[in-house]
Design an enzyme around this catalytic site. Structure first.
Site, PDB file in Angstrom:
ATOM      1  N   GLY A  53       0.846  -1.181   0.000  1.00 25.03           N
ATOM      2  CA  GLY A  53       0.000   0.000   0.000  1.00 25.03           C
ATOM      3  C   GLY A  53       0.882   1.231   0.000  1.00 25.03           C
TER       4      GLY A  53
ATOM      5  N   THR B 279      -1.906  -2.741   7.272  1.00 23.35           N
ATOM      6  CA  THR B 279      -1.341  -1.930   6.183  1.00 23.35           C
ATOM      7  C   THR B 279      -2.093  -0.608   6.094  1.00 23.35           C
ATOM      8  OG1 THR B 279      -0.713  -3.925   4.958  1.00 23.35           O
ATOM      9  CG2 THR B 279      -0.821  -1.859   3.712  1.00 23.35           C
TER      10      THR B 279
ATOM     11  N   GLU C  91      -0.641   3.126   6.534  1.00 21.97           N
ATOM     12  CA  GLU C  91      -0.770   4.124   5.467  1.00 21.97           C
ATOM     13  C   GLU C  91      -1.580   5.326   5.926  1.00 21.97           C
ATOM     14  OE1 GLU C  91       1.178   3.910   3.106  1.00 21.97           O
ATOM     15  OE2 GLU C  91       1.699   1.802   3.383  1.00 21.97           O
TER      16      GLU C  91
ATOM     17  N   HIS D  27       7.973   7.163   8.994  1.00 23.39           N
ATOM     18  CA  HIS D  27       8.412   5.866   9.493  1.00 23.39           C
ATOM     19  C   HIS D  27       9.169   6.058  10.800  1.00 23.39           C
ATOM     20  CE1 HIS D  27       8.133   4.371   5.136  1.00 23.39           C
ATOM     21  NE2 HIS D  27       7.163   3.819   5.833  1.00 23.39           N
TER      22      HIS D  27
ATOM     23  N   TRP E 213      11.781   4.833  12.080  1.00 26.63           N
ATOM     24  CA  TRP E 213      13.234   4.956  12.033  1.00 26.63           C
ATOM     25  C   TRP E 213      13.678   6.233  11.347  1.00 26.63           C
ATOM     26  CZ3 TRP E 213      10.375   1.831   8.892  1.00 26.63           C
ATOM     27  CH2 TRP E 213      10.534   1.997   7.506  1.00 26.63           C
TER      28      TRP E 213
ATOM     29  N   ASP F  27      12.048  10.899  13.237  1.00 25.05           N
ATOM     30  CA  ASP F  27      10.679  10.828  12.723  1.00 25.05           C
ATOM     31  C   ASP F  27       9.857  11.998  13.259  1.00 25.05           C
ATOM     32  OD1 ASP F  27       9.064   8.392  14.981  1.00 25.05           O
ATOM     33  OD2 ASP F  27      10.444  10.045  15.369  1.00 25.05           O
TER      34      ASP F  27
ATOM     35  N   VAL G 159       9.103  12.704  16.242  1.00 27.93           N
ATOM     36  CA  VAL G 159       8.269  12.338  17.383  1.00 27.93           C
ATOM     37  C   VAL G 159       9.208  12.001  18.534  1.00 27.93           C
ATOM     38  CG1 VAL G 159       6.671  10.597  18.284  1.00 27.93           C
ATOM     39  CG2 VAL G 159       6.362  11.490  15.976  1.00 27.93           C
TER      40      VAL G 159
END
Lengths: 137, 357
Positions: free
Chosen positions: B229, B265, B269, B278, B280, B289, B291
């Protein structure tokens, strides 16, 4: 006779050392592309070029000509710079592409490239990528 | 005797011919991300301005300047102290949740983020699903579609029954209820002979999104090329806004394929669609990221990794929806991710209209 033996032994040692050096300094190339759910690896080592995916495996033995082409292509790349190359596109950030990467072992030094969208490497690596693709087809 | 010695010498020389530098070059070890770009010590310029202005001189800085001149190693020592200090502060993070908290001073680097109360309450996102199929399998059932909406609702509100952290993590107080929900607003079905669509938004051109500013559009269509996706981040073109998922990775019942058969998925998404990166950071250790309560990592995790899986000197949060693990092995968002997602719903935010704002 004795001297001749010694000299030929010496020469043998020198040349076997040279060959050993060549093997030790052999070129290894790995191209990997991965994402959630699938992976693809193209690896070159000692004349053997292999393609591995989730569900297929292909191995070919390169001839001398093809090997020379590969070596030539790698020699055009500034290996110490490949970790700093900028990817032309970033679709992999939202999963629109597999994450591509080159790892090259030359003269016992390993060089790992920055990541890029599979199929769209930075310009400096593009010819090598296309060559590997063409060799496998 | 001479001959033997000479021979030995030649032998030794022969062995070393062609011997090259043996050192192998490993990639540089990545430092943790601490911004030191504003760090300075020398204050000559500052001092002269001060003294001319009000006649006062900062004696301490004079002393420091002299010491820096005399002691070459001092700069580095002070730099290191500052670096460690900033790292410690960053690790402590924002105030911990009442009653909980990691006791950030442990030096473990665990950061606990407080979920921000933005006053929006539960944000309900209406969803349009476009099923584009070239065979009957791909024409997935309404039941399968409903199962995906259910999974999204559970995952985004920490109501998923598979939330089950292994012993030893510091992640329990990070797991979040993002207070984001989803409602199916309509399903559109299109028969199309194209058997795979790729990731260049061809399916969206063929079947354009419906009111994308107020609705999440999801295309269920065979992507191909090994892609499960893909999404579009906020701020992109309205005509291609939304998420595309291949049918066998959508929902958790019907035409689904293990190990991506639990609807995660779409959770992943939709995370991107709501501005998450993502976990990493799409790069090495330093690449973030954005965060604070997700651990640093230098790459994706696949499959079902055991705990701890350590990268960048800390255990990865492999069970986070924004990693690349299997459906059965991802089961949480963090408070930091919640805050980041909800930030775009705020008035003026990139998806404010999605939240009726």
């Amino acid at each position: 006779m004795n001297v001749l033996k010694k000299i030929s032994l010496l020469i043998l040692i020198i040349f076997s050392n040279c060959t050993a050096q060549e093997e030790v300094n052999a070129l290894e190339i790995t191209y990997s592309a991965q994402t959630r759910g699938s992976s693809l690896t193209i690896s070159y080592n000692s004349l053997i070029l292999e393609l591995k995916t989730n569900n297929s495996n292909k191995k070919i033995v390169l001839n001398k000509n093809q090997k020379e082409k590969l070596l030539k292509e790698v020699s055009k790349i500034t290996l110490t710079e490949i970790a700093n190359l900028k990817a032309p596109t970033n679709k992999r950030f939202s999963d629109g592409a597999l994450v591509g990467k080159f790892s090259i072992l030359k003269n016992q030094k390993q060089y790992i490239s920055s990541e890029f969208d599979h199929g769209n490497p930075p310009e400096e690596l593009n010819n090598l990528y296309l060559l590997l693709e063409s060799l496998l087809n | 005797m001479m001959k033997k010695g000479l021979l030995a010498l030649l032998l030794a020389a022969g062995t070393f011919i062609g011997c090259q530098d043996n050192a192998s070059e490993l990639p540089n070890e990545q430092q943790s991300k601490v911004d030191m770009s504003d760090f300075y010590l020398h204050t000559d310029e500052y001092e002269s301005k001060r003294s001319s202005k009000d006649g006062k001189e900062c004696h301490t800085m004079q002393v420091l300047n002299r010491q820096l001149k005399e002691n070459k190693g001092l700069y580095k020592k002070m730099y290191d102290v500052e670096y460690a200090t900033r790292k410690f502060i960053a690790a402590k993070g924002k105030p911990t949740k009442p009653g909980g908290g990691s006791g950030g001073g442990s030096g473990s680097g665990d950061v606990d983020i407080t979920p921000i109360n933005d006053g929006l309450g539960v944000v309900n996102i209406p969803v349009y699903v476009h099923v584009v199929y070239s065979n009957s399998n791909q024409n997935i059932s309404n039941t399968q579609i409903a199962s995906q909406i259910t999974v999204l609702n559970e995952d985004f509100r920490l109501a998923n029954s598979d939330f089950n952290l292994p012993t030893g993590t510091t992640f329990a107080n990070d797991a979040t209820d993002s207070e984001i929900e989803f409602t199916l607003a309509g399903t559109f079905r299109h028969s199309d002979s194209r058997s795979s669509w790729g990731t260049n938004n061809a399916v969206k051109s063929a079947y354009p999104p419906v009111t994308p500013s107020t609705h999440l559009n999801i295309w269920v269509a065979e992507i191909g090329g090994g892609i499960l996706g893909y999404a579009q981040f906020p701020g992109g073109n309205a005509s291609t806004d939304g998420v595309v998922i291949s049918p066998q990775y959508f929902g958790n019942t019907g035409f689904v394929s293990a190990p991506f058969d639990k609807g995660r998925t779409a959770t992943h998404e939709v995370g991107h669609y709501l501005n998450l990166r993502h976990i990493w950071g799409d790069g090495r250790c330093r690449q973030d990221d954005f965060v604070a309560d997700t651990p640093s990592s230098d790459g994706p995790n696949y499959g079902c990794p055991s705990y701890p899986t350590t990268n960048c000197k800390s255990a990865d949060m492999t069970m986070n929806y924004m990693d690349y693990t299997n459906d059965a092995c991802m089961y949480m968002f963090t408070d930091g991710q919640r805050n980041r997602m909800r930030a775009i719903f705020a008035s003026g935010g990139a998806r404010a209209s999605l939240a009726g704002n």
